[in-house]
Design an enzyme around this catalytic site. Structure first.
Site, PDB file in Angstrom:
ATOM      1  N   ASN A 107      26.686  19.584  12.451  1.00  0.00           N
ATOM      2  CA  ASN A 107      27.375  18.601  11.606  1.00  0.00           C
ATOM      3  C   ASN A 107      28.300  19.254  10.564  1.00  0.00           C
ATOM      4  OD1 ASN A 107      25.435  19.580   9.901  1.00  0.00           O
ATOM      5  ND2 ASN A 107      24.289  17.664   9.725  1.00  0.00           N
ATOM      6  N   HIS A 166      26.818  21.901   5.189  1.00  0.00           N
ATOM      7  CA  HIS A 166      25.711  21.516   4.308  1.00  0.00           C
ATOM      8  C   HIS A 166      26.272  21.289   2.913  1.00  0.00           C
ATOM      9  CE1 HIS A 166      22.051  21.836   1.872  1.00  0.00           C
ATOM     10  NE2 HIS A 166      22.779  22.617   1.079  1.00  0.00           N
ATOM     11  N   GLU A 191      20.175  26.082  -5.236  1.00  0.00           N
ATOM     12  CA  GLU A 191      20.947  26.636  -4.109  1.00  0.00           C
ATOM     13  C   GLU A 191      22.040  27.594  -4.593  1.00  0.00           C
ATOM     14  OE1 GLU A 191      22.201  23.253  -1.786  1.00  0.00           O
ATOM     15  OE2 GLU A 191      20.160  22.809  -1.169  1.00  0.00           O
ATOM     16  N   TYR A 225      15.775  25.582   4.047  1.00  0.00           N
ATOM     17  CA  TYR A 225      15.372  24.379   4.783  1.00  0.00           C
ATOM     18  C   TYR A 225      13.850  24.193   4.772  1.00  0.00           C
ATOM     19  CZ  TYR A 225      20.110  23.524   6.599  1.00  0.00           C
ATOM     20  OH  TYR A 225      21.455  23.223   6.729  1.00  0.00           O
ATOM     21  N   LYS A 230      29.020  25.565   8.382  1.00  0.00           N
ATOM     22  CA  LYS A 230      28.018  25.985   9.375  1.00  0.00           C
ATOM     23  C   LYS A 230      28.666  26.648  10.598  1.00  0.00           C
ATOM     24  CE  LYS A 230      24.724  22.343   8.136  1.00  0.00           C
ATOM     25  NZ  LYS A 230      23.763  21.354   8.687  1.00  0.00           N
TER      26      LYS A 230
HETATM   27  P1  ADP Z   1      21.482  16.997   5.365  1.00  0.00           P
HETATM   28  O1  ADP Z   1      22.084  18.294   5.869  1.00  0.00           O
HETATM   29  O2  ADP Z   1      22.370  15.816   5.685  1.00  0.00           O
HETATM   30  O3  ADP Z   1      21.060  17.062   3.910  1.00  0.00           O
HETATM   31  P2  ADP Z   1      18.659  17.308   6.184  1.00  0.00           P
HETATM   32  O4  ADP Z   1      18.366  18.040   4.908  1.00  0.00           O
HETATM   33  O5  ADP Z   1      17.743  16.191   6.584  1.00  0.00           O
HETATM   34  O6  ADP Z   1      20.161  16.717   6.223  1.00  0.00           O
HETATM   35  O7  ADP Z   1      18.649  18.347   7.399  1.00  0.00           O
HETATM   36  C1  ADP Z   1      19.197  19.629   7.249  1.00  0.00           C
HETATM   37  C2  ADP Z   1      19.905  20.018   8.526  1.00  0.00           C
HETATM   38  O8  ADP Z   1      18.961  20.120   9.604  1.00  0.00           O
HETATM   39  C3  ADP Z   1      20.916  18.990   9.024  1.00  0.00           C
HETATM   40  O9  ADP Z   1      22.160  19.088   8.361  1.00  0.00           O
HETATM   41  C4  ADP Z   1      21.001  19.335  10.488  1.00  0.00           C
HETATM   42  O10 ADP Z   1      21.823  20.491  10.721  1.00  0.00           O
HETATM   43  C5  ADP Z   1      19.553  19.672  10.813  1.00  0.00           C
HETATM   44  N1  ADP Z   1      18.826  18.472  11.289  1.00  0.00           N
HETATM   45  C6  ADP Z   1      18.361  17.457  10.537  1.00  0.00           C
HETATM   46  N2  ADP Z   1      17.753  16.516  11.304  1.00  0.00           N
HETATM   47  C7  ADP Z   1      17.843  16.966  12.588  1.00  0.00           C
HETATM   48  C8  ADP Z   1      17.397  16.477  13.859  1.00  0.00           C
HETATM   49  N3  ADP Z   1      16.732  15.323  13.965  1.00  0.00           N
HETATM   50  N4  ADP Z   1      17.664  17.215  14.955  1.00  0.00           N
HETATM   51  C9  ADP Z   1      18.329  18.395  14.869  1.00  0.00           C
HETATM   52  N5  ADP Z   1      18.755  18.927  13.697  1.00  0.00           N
HETATM   53  C10 ADP Z   1      18.529  18.231  12.575  1.00  0.00           C
END
Ligand code: ADP
Length: 138
Positions: free
Chosen positions: A112, A115, A126, A49, A9
């Protein structure tokens, strides 16, 4: 053998951590079978997303994910999908244990580092979303 889809990212790119993170993947046996650098567009992000579209922070995610070009990787290993999710750690970097990539390098819930596909089915979708068949080298 499974193949998982990983996105390094914008925060990973901003921090100059692409090499470090790819090394972590290779060290534990992931093999690169696809790799490209792109600036993500809004339509692609809304598709990728789709499960978050209704959430209040979705516009922030759109802005963040478009803030820099990202590196897209297709990585193969036995049990790749679950192992990569475990290697990254939980979504919220602040809660991710040290030793996981998000725990070691991430900032918060949004920034974070990477992905990774969460199931075999989503990995298949994907991989097709980001790579043509001629761009994957099994
Ligand atoms: P993951 O990436 O761990 O599979 P999700 O699919 O729930 O998690 O979310 C996709 C991405 O959206 C996350 O990796 C993060 O970058 C962002 N995200 C998720 N939850 C939040 C939140 N509460 N606040 C801000 N960004 C978020």
């Amino acid at each position: 053998m499974e193949t998982t889809l990983v996105i390094l990212k914008p925060d990973c790119m901003e921090k100059g951590l692409a090499g470090t993170i790819i090394r972590r993947f290779e060290e534990v046996g992931f093999r690169i079978i696809g790799c490209k650098m792109i600036l993500l567009g809004e339509d692609l992000l809304k598709e990728h997303y789709a499960h978050l579209l209704h959430l209040p922070f979705f516009p922030e995610i759109l802005t963040f994910m478009q803030s820099k070009p990202v590196i897209i990787l297709a990585l193969a290993k036995e049990g790749a999908i679950l192992e990569m999710r475990n290697l990254l750690g939980p979504t919220d970097s602040a809660l991710a244990p040290k030793g996981t990539i998000r725990g070691d390098y991430g900032t918060d819930k949004m920034r974070n580092i990477a992905h990774a596909s969460d199931t075999v089915e989503s990995a298949q979708v994907e991989l097709k979303r980001f790579f043509g068949v001629e761009e994957l080298f099994f």
